[in-house]
Design an enzyme around this catalytic site. Structure first.
Site, PDB file in Angstrom:
ATOM      1  N   GLU A 268       0.836  -1.211   0.000  1.00  0.00           N
ATOM      2  CA  GLU A 268       0.000   0.000   0.000  1.00  0.00           C
ATOM      3  C   GLU A 268       0.869   1.259   0.000  1.00  0.00           C
ATOM      4  OE1 GLU A 268      -2.874  -0.304  -0.841  1.00  0.00           O
ATOM      5  OE2 GLU A 268      -3.216  -2.403  -0.366  1.00  0.00           O
TER       6      GLU A 268
ATOM      7  N   ASP B  76       3.524  -4.865  -5.410  1.00  0.00           N
ATOM      8  CA  ASP B  76       3.897  -6.181  -4.873  1.00  0.00           C
ATOM      9  C   ASP B  76       5.415  -6.316  -4.764  1.00  0.00           C
ATOM     10  OD1 ASP B  76       1.333  -7.162  -4.587  1.00  0.00           O
ATOM     11  OD2 ASP B  76       1.328  -8.283  -6.475  1.00  0.00           O
TER      12      ASP B  76
HETATM   13 ZN   LIG Z   1      -2.712  -2.586  -4.495  1.00  0.00          ZN
END
Ligand SMILES: [Zn+2]
Length: 684
Positions: A521, A585
């Site tokens: 995030e 990621d």
């Molecule tokens: Zn995301």
């Protein structure tokens, strides 16, 4: 605009066959019985981390996908069900007239109880829709359309376009009105335009579905054939004017600040002043018309389409949107297309699971209060916040050390990083639902009033300062998000549970799970989309031209990498659509590993603190890998690849670790092993 870690729909498996999240005899918190020890982690790490879990956990009949996220959501739903059944039982349905709830606990009980009362819903048939259907029938010219569209939008039926409030991209301290593309019943505009055989087949099924719905409401034999074609013609015209989902990732393409007069010029015979009056909007001096071309094309559509056709379209959208709260035949027909055809699910999930979802969606912060009390301790909140600070410190160190970014841009990046607000678990101030009336025995009315409550809540923001304390996910949600317009990261209590976080699991596994989610995030603030917003949330370029180019070049490496992955059959992962998530990621896991190593100096790298046969670094990677164990039906994979900005679990694992020299070292992989990419991509 919010970026979701995962956008999951609720399709759940029956309670009797629910799989519990046993931690097993594991010392670390890893799911040892999920591992496929016959697989070589350097050849296929995902298979090694998840192989046995995948083999043992086929997708249940009432779902399109089944993974560790779903296991957790399932457990959260059990908690919600217990809360709701108690609340519903405390406020049983009395005889006589339906009564309105006075307090909030009663509200969730009455909402859930009304949804569960299938017999009452069936006995009413489509009677509750009759007044609106009559209004649509009385429409005599397109010029009178605006007040009717306003009425439909107010109860959540988003015909032709959608309307609401959002921060002004260029002055993110203030809320402004937004008018966006919409009004289509298929998942994405490209569903109307692609010409491959599978897409043609889906459109055929959609048309048949509309026909069967028309039949259910008693349309004449003639109209049952003309209605679907009419609807399809209108929705296809909307699709042609709409922007594709990759273009919509570019904030500059969806920000056009117009005056109401300028908007009016785009759609000559749609009377915006009557629309604004109809929805009860505060004075609007300017609004973000995301895509002027869409509204121009809508304007032409309204001029050229016969009024009888517009009526068919409005009725279809009204019934379609209401289907979940209509009699069983409508619910079943709705499932046939949206569940079976689009996602591959074999059967409808049990009613209680659907009703838990609807109450969460309509009264999420009231239901969430009780959920937080039961599942999320102050200690868990403190622990998670500490982990957030540790991952933020890792990103700070990473920015300082970047070889490809100059000092000028680094300085701005650090300003942005330091301004990120951390929101953990649940809102500081709970939403006040006192203006929302819930009536026991009126499921459809409750749903419409809840939509109205939410629509008005949005409209009331227009022209006011942005309130960054509000959440756009409910506390039980197994998900997280970064909001680029507010520069904050948000982690609902629902995801801060095993397998993402457990007070009992070791730190390495927690960093592989929730630590990587936090890093994910956080890096959204610095991905292809997020990097275009500054510390205050304004759409403003703070990069030097050379550093911007360096970012784009590095990001292209991810586009190329993920575009090679096959989602299903002939459908590849869309490397451009998934770019932001893939950057997140890759950055997220690296930052989490850095944070873990920086705060566990005594533990990492020492062979004597091997747990369950794995070194600390190996456990971080396995923690990440096991979060993504999943099975998806082919239909669901197709839908995902064509609409969802996230890559399938297999690539969220193998696509990431194969970019990391840290992984090669942790598992002693040879330089030419499949999990060691020859060109390793890296931004953060
Ligand atoms: Zn995301």
């Amino acid at each position: 605009m919010r970026q979701l870690l995962l956008a999951f729909t609720f399709v759940a498996l029956p309670l009797a066959t629910a799989i519990t999240l046993a931690q097993g005899p594991s010392q670390s918190g890893l799911q040892l019985d999920a591992l496929d020890r016959t697989a070589d982690p350097c050849i296929d790490f995902y298979q090694f981390a998840c192989g046995v879990w995948i083999a043992k956990n086929p997708v249940p009949a009432d779902r399109s996908t089944w993974g560790r996220f779903d296991e957790l959501q399932e457990r959260n739903n059990d908690t919600l069900r217990a809360i709701l059944e108690k609340a519903a039982a405390d406020t049983p349905r009395g005889g006589g007239a339906p009564r309105a709830s006075e307090n909030d606990q009663k509200k969730i009980g009455d909402h859930y109880g009304s949804c569960m009362d299938e017999a009452a819903i069936n006995s009413k048939g489509t009677t509750p829709l009759r007044p609106l259907v009559s209004k649509i029938d009385r429409l005599s010219s397109a010029a009178d359309l605006a007040p009717l569209v306003a009425e439909l939008h107010t109860i959540g039926v988003n015909v032709f376009f959608s309307f609401g409030s959002i921060a002004d991209f260029k002055d993110a301290s203030v809320e402004m009105a937004i008018a966006d593309q919409g009004g289509m019943g298929l998942p994405d505009r490209d569903y109307y335009l692609r010409d491959d055989p599978k897409s043609v087949e889906i459109r055929k099924e959609y048309v048949e579905h509309i026909g069967r719905i028309a039949k259910l409401v008693g349309a004449s034999a003639d109209s049952v054939t003309t209605i679907p074609d009419t609807v399809m013609t209108i929705e296809t015209a909307l699709a042609k004017g709409a922007l594709d989902n990759v273009s919509r990732r570019d904030p500059n393409k969806i920000y056009h600040k117009l005056t109401p007069t300028e908007l009016q010029a785009l759609t000559p015979n749609f009377q915006w002043s009557r629309y604004f009056t109809g929805i009860g909007a505060p004075p609007i001096y300017a609004l973000n018309v995301t895509e002027p071309d869409f509204f121009k094309s809508l304007g032409q559509l309204l001029v050229s389409t016969p009024i009888a056709s517009i009526k068919h379209y409005l009725k279809w959208q009204l019934i379609h949107e209401s289907a979940p709260m209509l009699p069983t035949a409508f619910v079943d027909e709705n499932f046939k297309f949206y569940g079976a055809v689009l996602t591959g699910a074999k059967e409808l999930r049990p009613r209680w699971k659907r009703c838990v979802q609807y109450t969460d969606s309509d009264l999420g912060e009231e239901l969430g209060k009780a959920f937080v009390e039961e599942t999320f301790s102050p200690q868990a909140k403190a622990d998670t916040l500490k982990m957030v600070h540790e991952v933020e410190a890792a990103l700070e160190k990473d920015i300082h050390e970047l070889s490809w970014m100059t000092d000028a841009t680094k300085k701005e990046a650090l300003v942005k990083l330091h301004a990120v607000a951390d929101k953990i678990g649940y809102p500081d101030r709970w939403r006040d639902y006192s203006a929302l009336t819930i009536v026991r025995g009126d499921a459809l009315g409750n749903s419409q009033r809840a939509n109205t409550f939410e629509f008005h809540r949005q409209l009331n923001k227009i022209g006011k300062p942005v309130d960054k304390s509000q959440w756009s996910m409910t506390p039980p949600t197994v998900n997280a998000y970064y909001n680029p317009l507010e520069n904050n990261i948000n982690f609902p209590a629902g995801i801060l549970q095993p397998p993402f976080y457990s007070a009992k699991a070791d730190r390495a596994v927690n960093f592989g799970g929730s630590g990587a989610v936090i890093g994910h995030e956080l890096t959204h603030g610095f991905d292809d989309q997020g990097r275009q917003f500054d510390a205050r949330g304004n759409l403003k370029d703070w990069w030097t031209a050379a550093d911007g180019k360096a970012f784009v070049d590095r990001a292209q490496c991810f586009v190329d990498e993920y575009s090679q992955f096959t989602a299903v059959d002939e459908v590849k992962v869309n490397g451009k659509l998934t770019l932001g998530e893939n950057v997140a990621d890759n950055g997220g896991l690296r930052l989490s590993l850095m944070a873990y190593l920086a705060t566990s100096a005594s533990e990492a790298g020492k062979t004597d603190i091997v747990k369950d046969g794995f070194t600390p670094e190996q456990r971080v990677f396995l923690g990440w890998g096991q979060v993504w164990c999943e099975n998806r039906r082919p239909e669901a994979l197709r839908l995902m690849a064509q609409t969802n900005p996230h890559s399938p679990g297999r690539y969220r694992v193998n696509g990431v670790v194969s970019n990391m020299p840290e992984f090669q070292k942790a598992f002693s992989c040879k330089a030419d092993a499949p999990m060691v990419r020859q060109t390793q991509c890296r931004v953060w």
